[in-house]
Design a protein around this motif. Structure first.
Motif: not given
Length: 271
Positions: A36-37, A41-45, A201-206, A236-245
């Motif tokens: 995925f990266g 992920g890499a193209p999105r970054l 589990g999941f982090a509080d990403e914002p 990791i960072m290349g997911y859509s919601h993280r790219v927006e953040l």
């Protein structure tokens, strides 16, 4: 001179971390996270960095270069710096001997040279780990800087050699080497924050992005000519919601006067 410097850095591990660090070469699901990266992920970054006209530093294992040459070439042709991250993503402290670590570093140099036509000047160790031989090997291969250690928060400093840490005597710092350290922090790394773990589990990403912003703001207020290093992984960072953040974080930081986004290599040259 800028009041503050920001280095956005990307560890483009591909599948090498799963194979060489985590011992999961037989796990198709975890290998797919690395893929995925590479594929998404890499193209999105790269698209995001292009939108902001930011030059970044990508630390790429030779294994990634040889496995996914087109993906890594797209990083290079987009104008980003490519630096050393081992050939395999093997923690230096786990090599059985100096010769094994030397061979891996040499092979990583050759992989970068084959892609870029020039030798890497900087090194980031896999998992930010050093063996007792790593610094001397960096000197032997004429590296100029490293970005793996944490002796300061926002200022480059010389790595030390000849230090001693006996359990029954005082610590000795040793003497400064010619290798410049541009320090990193687990607190500014997306992998420990966001890599899914069933036990955690999941982090509080914002909230994590808010922490990264607050760290920059503290540096901006309190540190003269501070250097802020953020470490990211495309898988990791290349997911859509993280790219927006990340987009929002970059925009916020860029609004501050006299802030420069640049490469780690450029920072080391100014030390």
């Amino acid at each position: 001179m800028s009041r503050a410097t920001v280095c956005l850095t990307v560890d483009f591990d591909g599948v090498s971390s799963w194979i060489h660090s985590f011992g999961e070469a037989d796990s198709p699901t975890n290998l797919s996270r690395g893929l995925f990266g590479v594929d998404t992920g890499a193209p999105r970054l790269l698209d995001l960095f292009d939108e902001h006209d930011i030059e970044t530093t990508w630390f790429v294992p030779g294994h990634t270069i040889e496995s996914f040459p087109d993906a890594v070439e797209s990083v290079w042709t987009a104008g980003h710096d490519i630096q050393h991250h081992g050939w395999s993503h093997t923690r230096p402290g786990t090599y059985p001997d100096e010769a094994s670590e030397r061979a891996d570093i040499k092979r990583g140099i050759e992989a970068i040279e084959s892609l870029t036509g020039r030798r890497p000047t900087g090194y980031r160790s896999p998992s930010w780990d050093f063996s007792e031989n790593t610094l001397s090997l960096l000197e032997a291969f004429d590296f100029e800087w490293d970005s793996s250690q944490m002796g300061t928060e926002f200022h480059p400093y010389p790595l030390r050699k000849g230090w001693q840490a006996p359990p029954d005597a005082p610590f000795e710092r040793g003497e400064a080497s010619a290798i410049v350290e541009v320090p990193v922090s687990w607190q500014r790394d997306d992998f420990p924050a966001f890599a899914f773990n069933r036990q955690r589990g999941f982090a509080d990403e914002p909230a994590v992005f808010d922490m990264w912003q607050s760290q920059f703001e503290w540096m901006y207020r309190n540190v003269d000519n501070g250097v802020y290093v953020l470490t990211m992984h495309p898988q990791i960072m290349g997911y859509s919601h993280r790219v927006e953040l990340l987009d929002s974080l970059i925009e916020t930081i860029a609004e501050y006067p006299e802030v420069e986004f640049t490469t780690v290599d450029a920072v080391s040259e100014g030390v």
